[in-house]
Design a protein around this motif. Structure first.
Motif, PDB file in Angstrom:
ATOM      1  N   ARG A 276     -97.442 -89.648   1.402  1.00  0.00           N
ATOM      2  CA  ARG A 276     -96.795 -88.880  -0.210  1.00  0.00           C
ATOM      3  C   ARG A 276     -97.303 -90.300  -0.619  1.00  0.00           C
ATOM      4  NH1 ARG A 276     -90.809 -87.117   0.874  1.00  0.00           N
ATOM      5  NH2 ARG A 276     -91.734 -86.581   3.082  1.00  0.00           N
ATOM      6  N   TYR A 277     -96.487 -91.237  -1.105  1.00  0.00           N
ATOM      7  CA  TYR A 277     -96.063 -91.838  -1.781  1.00  0.00           C
ATOM      8  C   TYR A 277     -97.653 -92.963  -1.935  1.00  0.00           C
ATOM      9  CZ  TYR A 277     -92.413 -89.819  -2.698  1.00  0.00           C
ATOM     10  OH  TYR A 277     -90.778 -89.775  -2.208  1.00  0.00           O
ATOM     11  N   PHE A 278     -98.399 -93.525  -1.277  1.00  0.00           N
ATOM     12  CA  PHE A 278    -100.110 -94.288  -1.257  1.00  0.00           C
ATOM     13  C   PHE A 278    -100.965 -93.464  -1.234  1.00  0.00           C
ATOM     14  CE2 PHE A 278     -96.002 -97.217   0.398  1.00  0.00           C
ATOM     15  CZ  PHE A 278     -96.542 -98.218  -0.680  1.00  0.00           C
ATOM     16  N   GLY A 279    -100.835 -92.589  -0.443  1.00  0.00           N
ATOM     17  CA  GLY A 279    -101.848 -91.758   0.235  1.00  0.00           C
ATOM     18  C   GLY A 279    -102.762 -90.448  -0.568  1.00  0.00           C
ATOM     19  N   GLU A 280    -102.757 -89.348   0.325  1.00  0.00           N
ATOM     20  CA  GLU A 280    -103.183 -88.473   0.020  1.00  0.00           C
ATOM     21  C   GLU A 280    -102.337 -87.896  -1.502  1.00  0.00           C
ATOM     22  OE1 GLU A 280    -106.169 -87.098   0.483  1.00  0.00           O
ATOM     23  OE2 GLU A 280    -106.044 -89.028   1.407  1.00  0.00           O
ATOM     24  N   GLY A 281    -101.243 -88.308  -0.833  1.00  0.00           N
ATOM     25  CA  GLY A 281     -99.966 -87.648  -1.891  1.00  0.00           C
ATOM     26  C   GLY A 281     -99.844 -88.151  -3.453  1.00  0.00           C
ATOM     27  N   GLY A 282    -100.631 -89.517  -3.462  1.00  0.00           N
ATOM     28  CA  GLY A 282    -100.375 -90.782  -4.392  1.00  0.00           C
ATOM     29  C   GLY A 282    -101.697 -91.473  -4.636  1.00  0.00           C
ATOM     30  N   PHE A 283    -101.910 -92.650  -4.472  1.00  0.00           N
ATOM     31  CA  PHE A 283    -103.103 -93.081  -4.849  1.00  0.00           C
ATOM     32  C   PHE A 283    -104.233 -93.622  -4.188  1.00  0.00           C
ATOM     33  CE2 PHE A 283     -99.756 -96.115  -6.266  1.00  0.00           C
ATOM     34  CZ  PHE A 283     -98.690 -95.704  -7.074  1.00  0.00           C
ATOM     35  N   LYS A 284    -103.915 -92.279  -2.840  1.00  0.00           N
ATOM     36  CA  LYS A 284    -105.397 -92.048  -2.029  1.00  0.00           C
ATOM     37  C   LYS A 284    -105.378 -93.370  -1.375  1.00  0.00           C
ATOM     38  CE  LYS A 284    -105.640 -88.022  -4.264  1.00  0.00           C
ATOM     39  NZ  LYS A 284    -104.879 -86.649  -3.643  1.00  0.00           N
ATOM     40  N   MET A 285    -105.203 -94.006  -0.977  1.00  0.00           N
ATOM     41  CA  MET A 285    -104.908 -95.267  -1.047  1.00  0.00           C
ATOM     42  C   MET A 285    -104.952 -95.295   1.195  1.00  0.00           C
ATOM     43  SD  MET A 285    -102.373 -97.647  -2.442  1.00  0.00           S
ATOM     44  CE  MET A 285    -103.181 -98.909  -2.129  1.00  0.00           C
ATOM     45  N   PRO A 286    -106.552 -95.208   1.464  1.00  0.00           N
ATOM     46  CA  PRO A 286    -106.288 -95.380   3.784  1.00  0.00           C
ATOM     47  C   PRO A 286    -105.543 -96.651   3.707  1.00  0.00           C
ATOM     48  CG  PRO A 286    -108.255 -95.459   2.566  1.00  0.00           C
ATOM     49  CD  PRO A 286    -107.897 -95.770   1.421  1.00  0.00           C
ATOM     50  N   LEU A 287    -104.484 -95.950   4.675  1.00  0.00           N
ATOM     51  CA  LEU A 287    -103.429 -96.698   5.275  1.00  0.00           C
ATOM     52  C   LEU A 287    -104.341 -97.912   6.202  1.00  0.00           C
ATOM     53  CD1 LEU A 287    -100.606 -97.405   6.173  1.00  0.00           C
ATOM     54  CD2 LEU A 287    -101.438 -95.546   8.124  1.00  0.00           C
ATOM     55  N   PRO A 288    -104.087 -98.850   5.398  1.00  0.00           N
ATOM     56  CA  PRO A 288    -104.858-100.220   6.164  1.00  0.00           C
ATOM     57  C   PRO A 288    -104.794-100.284   7.502  1.00  0.00           C
ATOM     58  CG  PRO A 288    -103.250-101.641   4.397  1.00  0.00           C
ATOM     59  CD  PRO A 288    -103.476 -99.821   4.487  1.00  0.00           C
ATOM     60  N   GLU A 289    -105.076-101.870   7.795  1.00  0.00           N
ATOM     61  CA  GLU A 289    -105.094-102.570   9.758  1.00  0.00           C
ATOM     62  C   GLU A 289    -104.257-102.693   9.145  1.00  0.00           C
ATOM     63  OE1 GLU A 289    -106.622-105.204  12.522  1.00  0.00           O
ATOM     64  OE2 GLU A 289    -107.836-105.052  10.414  1.00  0.00           O
ATOM     65  N   SER A 290    -103.229-104.008   8.553  1.00  0.00           N
ATOM     66  CA  SER A 290    -101.782-104.601   8.134  1.00  0.00           C
ATOM     67  C   SER A 290    -100.820-102.940   8.410  1.00  0.00           C
ATOM     68  CB  SER A 290    -101.536-105.484   7.092  1.00  0.00           C
ATOM     69  OG  SER A 290    -102.155-104.633   6.505  1.00  0.00           O
ATOM     70  N   GLY A 291    -100.624-101.868   7.659  1.00  0.00           N
ATOM     71  CA  GLY A 291     -99.837-100.832   8.196  1.00  0.00           C
ATOM     72  C   GLY A 291     -99.826-100.976   9.344  1.00  0.00           C
ATOM     73  N   ARG A 292    -100.730-100.064   9.085  1.00  0.00           N
ATOM     74  CA  ARG A 292    -101.055 -99.646  11.010  1.00  0.00           C
ATOM     75  C   ARG A 292    -100.525-100.743  12.391  1.00  0.00           C
ATOM     76  NH1 ARG A 292    -104.172 -95.207  11.072  1.00  0.00           N
ATOM     77  NH2 ARG A 292    -105.415 -95.110   9.353  1.00  0.00           N
ATOM     78  N   PHE A 293    -100.767-102.134  11.775  1.00  0.00           N
ATOM     79  CA  PHE A 293     -99.920-102.521  13.120  1.00  0.00           C
ATOM     80  C   PHE A 293     -98.265-102.967  13.146  1.00  0.00           C
ATOM     81  CE2 PHE A 293     -99.003-106.967  14.283  1.00  0.00           C
ATOM     82  CZ  PHE A 293     -99.983-107.262  15.898  1.00  0.00           C
ATOM     83  N   LEU A 294     -98.210-102.840  11.723  1.00  0.00           N
ATOM     84  CA  LEU A 294     -97.191-103.495  11.001  1.00  0.00           C
ATOM     85  C   LEU A 294     -95.920-101.830  12.181  1.00  0.00           C
ATOM     86  CD1 LEU A 294     -94.057-103.819   9.471  1.00  0.00           C
ATOM     87  CD2 LEU A 294     -94.846-102.905   7.622  1.00  0.00           C
ATOM     88  N   VAL A 295     -96.484-100.605  11.884  1.00  0.00           N
ATOM     89  CA  VAL A 295     -96.106 -99.699  12.509  1.00  0.00           C
ATOM     90  C   VAL A 295     -95.467 -99.896  14.046  1.00  0.00           C
ATOM     91  CG1 VAL A 295     -96.081 -97.084  12.943  1.00  0.00           C
ATOM     92  CG2 VAL A 295     -96.230 -97.919  10.312  1.00  0.00           C
ATOM     93  N   GLN A 296     -97.195-100.819  14.129  1.00  0.00           N
ATOM     94  CA  GLN A 296     -97.090-100.469  16.297  1.00  0.00           C
ATOM     95  C   GLN A 296     -95.484-101.738  16.263  1.00  0.00           C
ATOM     96  OE1 GLN A 296    -101.081-101.863  16.568  1.00  0.00           O
ATOM     97  NE2 GLN A 296    -101.529 -99.517  16.545  1.00  0.00           N
ATOM     98  N   MET A 297     -95.582-102.399  15.718  1.00  0.00           N
ATOM     99  CA  MET A 297     -94.686-103.681  15.751  1.00  0.00           C
ATOM    100  C   MET A 297     -93.276-103.260  16.012  1.00  0.00           C
ATOM    101  SD  MET A 297     -95.678-106.720  16.672  1.00  0.00           S
ATOM    102  CE  MET A 297     -94.569-107.596  16.695  1.00  0.00           C
ATOM    103  N   ASN A 298     -93.037-102.124  14.470  1.00  0.00           N
ATOM    104  CA  ASN A 298     -91.706-101.778  14.664  1.00  0.00           C
ATOM    105  C   ASN A 298     -91.086-100.063  15.549  1.00  0.00           C
ATOM    106  OD1 ASN A 298     -91.142-103.648  12.582  1.00  0.00           O
ATOM    107  ND2 ASN A 298     -91.262-102.014  11.362  1.00  0.00           N
ATOM    108  N   SER A 299     -91.889-100.041  16.246  1.00  0.00           N
ATOM    109  CA  SER A 299     -92.016 -98.797  16.866  1.00  0.00           C
ATOM    110  C   SER A 299     -91.000 -99.168  18.673  1.00  0.00           C
ATOM    111  CB  SER A 299     -93.309 -97.894  17.591  1.00  0.00           C
ATOM    112  OG  SER A 299     -93.451 -97.279  15.940  1.00  0.00           O
ATOM    113  N   TRP A 300     -90.249 -99.328  18.174  1.00  0.00           N
ATOM    114  CA  TRP A 300     -89.287 -99.456  18.888  1.00  0.00           C
ATOM    115  C   TRP A 300     -89.150 -99.095  20.956  1.00  0.00           C
ATOM    116  CZ3 TRP A 300     -84.274-101.834  16.416  1.00  0.00           C
ATOM    117  CH2 TRP A 300     -84.859-102.722  15.548  1.00  0.00           C
ATOM    118  N   PRO A 301     -89.478 -99.432  21.350  1.00  0.00           N
ATOM    119  CA  PRO A 301     -89.423 -98.304  22.712  1.00  0.00           C
ATOM    120  C   PRO A 301     -87.848 -97.894  23.128  1.00  0.00           C
ATOM    121  CG  PRO A 301     -90.776-100.684  23.642  1.00  0.00           C
ATOM    122  CD  PRO A 301     -89.620-100.025  22.312  1.00  0.00           C
ATOM    123  N   ALA A 302     -87.255 -96.773  23.374  1.00  0.00           N
ATOM    124  CA  ALA A 302     -86.300 -96.271  23.762  1.00  0.00           C
ATOM    125  C   ALA A 302     -85.045 -96.864  24.072  1.00  0.00           C
ATOM    126  CB  ALA A 302     -86.643 -94.517  23.616  1.00  0.00           C
TER     127      ALA A 302
END
Length: 302
Positions: A276-302
């Motif tokens: 919404r704010y960086f990608g298609e709805g914002g600056f058309k910036m693809p999610l970088p590898e570092s962002g994907r890794f951050l999401v994986q690190m922060n996706s805690w198991p329930a």
């Protein structure tokens, strides 16, 4: 939800966040996360007052800004709103949200004196700041770049030698360029000039007072989105984790903040906000590898 309001890029995107997964892992592992105890837990303060004071940016898109209707919006602001929802639920649904505009210079003092309970902006985690504030788990990865006029002779970092570079007051750019000058990165030292907000820095760039304006790359994609006027020069001099600020000694409150960020990452909502704010709805910036890794690190198991 009841809320009250307190008023108080077509350029080359390939350089954005060049740090890979290994670099991000090192940043996350080495990030300080605690500071000295400061007394009352923020969750108790909010419960007793009935108000959650959220520090937000009003002129730092895509992290935080005021839209045409005067509403606070932005990537970090939306995360702050999600945290409010979680706090409000925890405390029985009677808490009001009060949005307080902060800047790079005022965010930490306002947190320390109790004017805000959370800073939902784009603050980089540093050892110095860890002495006076606590950090949430990281909610973004950033890097510093340079905005220049489209006609500028500056094409790469080496071309910045001896140039006048504008920087935001209260940010980390001053230390970055000071260290680079001391290390002999440039054949002649870069001269930095501080500005209280990004719009003043861009105005100085337009008028020739400075040769370039340096800040977080996503911010530059916003203020320099017209390719007929501006170019972004990827500096690739750093990469840093960004976080939300809380007061020390607030483990109950910080638990809710961290769990909310983890839930947004694990549920896919973080990536929706990014788009919404960086990608298609914002600056058309693809999610970088570092962002994907951050999401994986922060996706805690329930």
């Amino acid at each position: 939800m009841r809320e009250t309001t307190n008023n108080a890029l077509s350029a080359d995107r390939r350089g954005f966040l060049s740090a890979g997964a290994a670099g991000v892992a090192a940043l996350l592992a080495g990030s300080p996360t605690s500071a000295a105890d400061a007394g009352e837990d923020t969750l108790d303060k909010i419960k007793n007052s009935g108000v959650f004071n959220i520090g937000v940016r009003e002129a730092a898109p895509p992290y935080g800004f005021k839209d045409a209707n005067g509403e606070y919006r932005g990537f970090s602001t939306e995360i702050g709103k999600a945290i409010y929802d979680a706090v409000n639920q925890e405390l029985g649904g009677s808490i009001k949200a009060n949005y307080v505009a902060v800047t790079s210079q005022t965010r930490i003092p306002l947190l320390q004196n109790g004017a805000i309970d959370l800073e939902a902006g784009a603050t980089v985690m540093t050892i110095g700041r860890s002495k006076v504030v606590d950090f949430s788990i990281p909610h973004f990865i950033t890097s510093t770049s340079l905005l220049v006029l489209a006609s500028s002779p500056i094409k790469q970092v080496a071309d910045m030698a001896g140039k006048r570079i504008g920087i935001p007051q209260g940010g980390l750019e001053a230390a970055l360029f000071r260290s680079a000058n001391e290390a002999g990165t440039f054949t002649s030292a870069v001269k930095t000039i501080g500005f209280p907000d990004h719009s003043q820095g861009v105005t100085a760039l337009r008028t020739g007072t400075i040769d370039g304006y340096s800040s977080d790359e996503p911010i530059l994609y916003d203020v320099g989105r017209d390719p007929s006027q501006f170019r972004i020069v990827p500096m690739k001099m750093n990469a840093a984790t960004q976080t939300l600020l809380v007061r020390p000694g607030s483990s109950k409150f910080k638990r809710i903040v961290d769990q909310t960020i983890a839930r947004l990452c694990g549920s896919g909502e973080w990536e929706k906000l990014y788009q919404r704010y960086f990608g298609e709805g914002g600056f058309k910036m693809p999610l970088p590898e570092s962002g994907r890794f951050l999401v994986q690190m922060n996706s805690w198991p329930a």
